[in-house]
Design a protein around this motif. Structure first.
Motif, PDB file in Angstrom:
ATOM      1  N   PHE A 104      58.770  29.396  40.379  1.00  0.00           N
ATOM      2  CA  PHE A 104      58.207  30.739  40.479  1.00  0.00           C
ATOM      3  C   PHE A 104      57.098  30.882  39.448  1.00  0.00           C
ATOM      4  O   PHE A 104      57.186  30.368  38.335  1.00  0.00           O
ATOM      5  N   GLY A 105      56.054  31.572  39.824  1.00  0.00           N
ATOM      6  CA  GLY A 105      54.929  31.770  38.921  1.00  0.00           C
ATOM      7  C   GLY A 105      53.991  32.813  39.488  1.00  0.00           C
ATOM      8  O   GLY A 105      54.358  33.603  40.356  1.00  0.00           O
ATOM      9  N   ARG A 106      52.746  32.774  39.014  1.00  0.00           N
ATOM     10  CA  ARG A 106      51.744  33.720  39.513  1.00  0.00           C
ATOM     11  C   ARG A 106      50.445  32.970  39.755  1.00  0.00           C
ATOM     12  O   ARG A 106      49.848  32.418  38.830  1.00  0.00           O
ATOM     13  N   VAL A 107      50.038  32.942  41.005  1.00  0.00           N
ATOM     14  CA  VAL A 107      48.813  32.260  41.406  1.00  0.00           C
ATOM     15  C   VAL A 107      47.706  33.288  41.584  1.00  0.00           C
ATOM     16  O   VAL A 107      47.925  34.362  42.153  1.00  0.00           O
ATOM     17  N   GLU A 108      46.530  32.945  41.081  1.00  0.00           N
ATOM     18  CA  GLU A 108      45.369  33.803  41.285  1.00  0.00           C
ATOM     19  C   GLU A 108      44.245  32.982  41.897  1.00  0.00           C
ATOM     20  O   GLU A 108      44.016  31.835  41.501  1.00  0.00           O
ATOM     21  N   VAL A 109      43.563  33.565  42.888  1.00  0.00           N
ATOM     22  CA  VAL A 109      42.433  32.909  43.541  1.00  0.00           C
ATOM     23  C   VAL A 109      41.215  33.802  43.332  1.00  0.00           C
ATOM     24  O   VAL A 109      41.188  34.941  43.790  1.00  0.00           O
ATOM     25  N   ARG A 110      40.210  33.274  42.627  1.00  0.00           N
ATOM     26  CA  ARG A 110      39.006  34.048  42.325  1.00  0.00           C
ATOM     27  C   ARG A 110      37.799  33.431  43.022  1.00  0.00           C
ATOM     28  O   ARG A 110      37.497  32.259  42.824  1.00  0.00           O
ATOM     29  N   PHE A 111      37.115  34.240  43.834  1.00  0.00           N
ATOM     30  CA  PHE A 111      35.911  33.805  44.522  1.00  0.00           C
ATOM     31  C   PHE A 111      34.688  34.339  43.788  1.00  0.00           C
ATOM     32  O   PHE A 111      34.655  35.504  43.390  1.00  0.00           O
ATOM     33  N   GLY A 112      33.696  33.480  43.631  1.00  0.00           N
ATOM     34  CA  GLY A 112      32.446  33.902  43.036  1.00  0.00           C
ATOM     35  C   GLY A 112      31.412  34.227  44.101  1.00  0.00           C
ATOM     36  O   GLY A 112      31.632  34.007  45.295  1.00  0.00           O
ATOM     37  N   LYS A 113      30.272  34.731  43.674  1.00  0.00           N
ATOM     38  CA  LYS A 113      29.191  35.058  44.605  1.00  0.00           C
ATOM     39  C   LYS A 113      28.617  33.776  45.216  1.00  0.00           C
ATOM     40  O   LYS A 113      28.582  32.731  44.559  1.00  0.00           O
ATOM     41  N   PRO A 114      28.159  33.856  46.466  1.00  0.00           N
ATOM     42  CA  PRO A 114      27.548  32.675  47.101  1.00  0.00           C
ATOM     43  C   PRO A 114      26.376  32.151  46.275  1.00  0.00           C
ATOM     44  O   PRO A 114      25.567  32.927  45.757  1.00  0.00           O
ATOM     45  N   MET A 115      26.289  30.844  46.180  1.00  0.00           N
ATOM     46  CA  MET A 115      25.229  30.193  45.427  1.00  0.00           C
ATOM     47  C   MET A 115      24.220  29.598  46.402  1.00  0.00           C
ATOM     48  O   MET A 115      24.575  28.784  47.261  1.00  0.00           O
TER      49      MET A 115
END
Length: 233
Positions: free
Chosen positions: A167-178
Motif C-alpha cells: 500500500f502506498g500513494r502514487v502520483e502522476v504529474r503531466f507537464g505542458k506539451p513540449m
C-alpha cells in the motif's frame, strides 16, 4: 477488449486500492491524435499506473524478452503484453534500435499515444538518469509534441526486485506539451538530439523532484561506471 477488461475489472480496482493514484495536469493530454508521453521509470508499476489514469489506451514499446518467455509464466506474460496492445522491440544492437524507432513512427502515424521511457531502463536507486536520444529522434522526425510525465511513489508500491506489492500513494504529474518545431529538419544531428532529450529530462526532473545523475542507468546497473553517491542533505 482485454485492455479495457484489465483496466476496469481485472486489475484497475486493485491498483487503485493499493496506490490511491493522484493525477495532476491531465488536461495537457489531448483526447485524440498522436502524442509522445516521456516518463521517468521507477518500477514495473509505472506501466500499470500510467494507463490507469487515461481514457485513451497507451502503446508502450516493450522489450522483446516479455514476449519470448517459456513455461506458464512466460506464456502468461506474453498474453498480457500482446492483448493489451504493447509492441515488442529488440534492443540488442544498432540495427534493432533503428527498427524500434521505425515502429515508434508507425504507432504515431496511426494517431496513438506512445509511451516511452527515455532513461531506457528502471532507475537503480530512485534518481533520474541521463536520457537516451531515441525519443528525441522520434520527436524530431515526426513533429509530434512530447508531454513529460513524472511517476511518483510507484517504487514504494512496487519496490524494484521485490515480488510483493504494498500500500502506498502514487502520483502522476503531466507537464505542458513540449514543441521542438524550432529544430525542424535537424533530426539525425546528434548535438540537436542531445539538446532535445536534455530539455525533456530537465522537465522530468522539475516535475518529479528527483535528483539528476548524468550517467546512463543501464551502465550503472551493468557496472560499467561506479554507482554515484547521493548528495548530502
Amino acid at each position: 477488449m482485454f485492455f479495457w477488461f484489465y483496466k476496469h475489472i481485472l486489475m484497475g480496482p486493485l491498483l487503485r486500492l493499493l496506490g490511491r493514484p493522484k493525477v495532476q495536469g491531465l488536461e495537457y493530454v489531448p483526447d485524440s491524435g498522436a502524442v509522445i508521453l516521456a516518463s521517468n521509470h521507477l518500477a514495473v508499476a509505472d506501466s500499470f499506473y500510467l494507463p490507469l489514469v487515461f481514457r485513451r489506451r497507451i502503446t508502450f514499446l516493450a522489450k522483446s524478452e516479455y514476449f519470448t518467455g517459456t513455461g506458464l509464466k512466460g506464456k502468461l506474460t506474453k498474453f498480457f503484453y500482446s492483448s493489451t496492445g504493447q509492441v515488442p522491440i529488440d534492443r540488442t544492437d544498432a540495427d534493432s534500435a533503428a527498427a524500434a524507432l521505425t515502429t515508434a513512427q508507425r504507432i504515431l502515424a496511426e494517431g496513438k499515444l506512445l509511451g516511452m521511457y527515455p532513461e531506457g531502463t528502471r532507475s537503480p536507486d530512485g534518481r533520474l538518469y541521463k536520457g537516451k536520444t531515441g525519443l528525441a529522434r522520434v520527436a524530431l522526425e515526426s513533429g509530434i509534441p512530447v508531454i513529460p510525465v513524472a511517476m511518483i511513489g510507484t517504487d514504494s508500491v512496487n519496490p524494484p526486485g521485490s515480488k510483493m506489492w504494498h500500500f502506498g500513494r502514487v502520483e502522476v504529474r503531466f507537464g505542458k506539451p513540449m514543441d521542438f518545431s524550432r529544430f525542424e529538419g535537424l533530426a539525425g544531428n546528434r548535438f540537436i538530439e542531445r539538446a532535445v532529450i536534455d530539455e525533456v529530462m530537465y522537465e522530468l526532473m522539475r516535475l518529479s523532484g528527483q535528483e539528476y545523475v548524468d550517467l546512463y542507468a543501464a551502465d550503472v546497473k551493468e557496472g560499467k561506471c561506479p554507482q554515484p553517491a547521493a548528495k548530502a542533505g
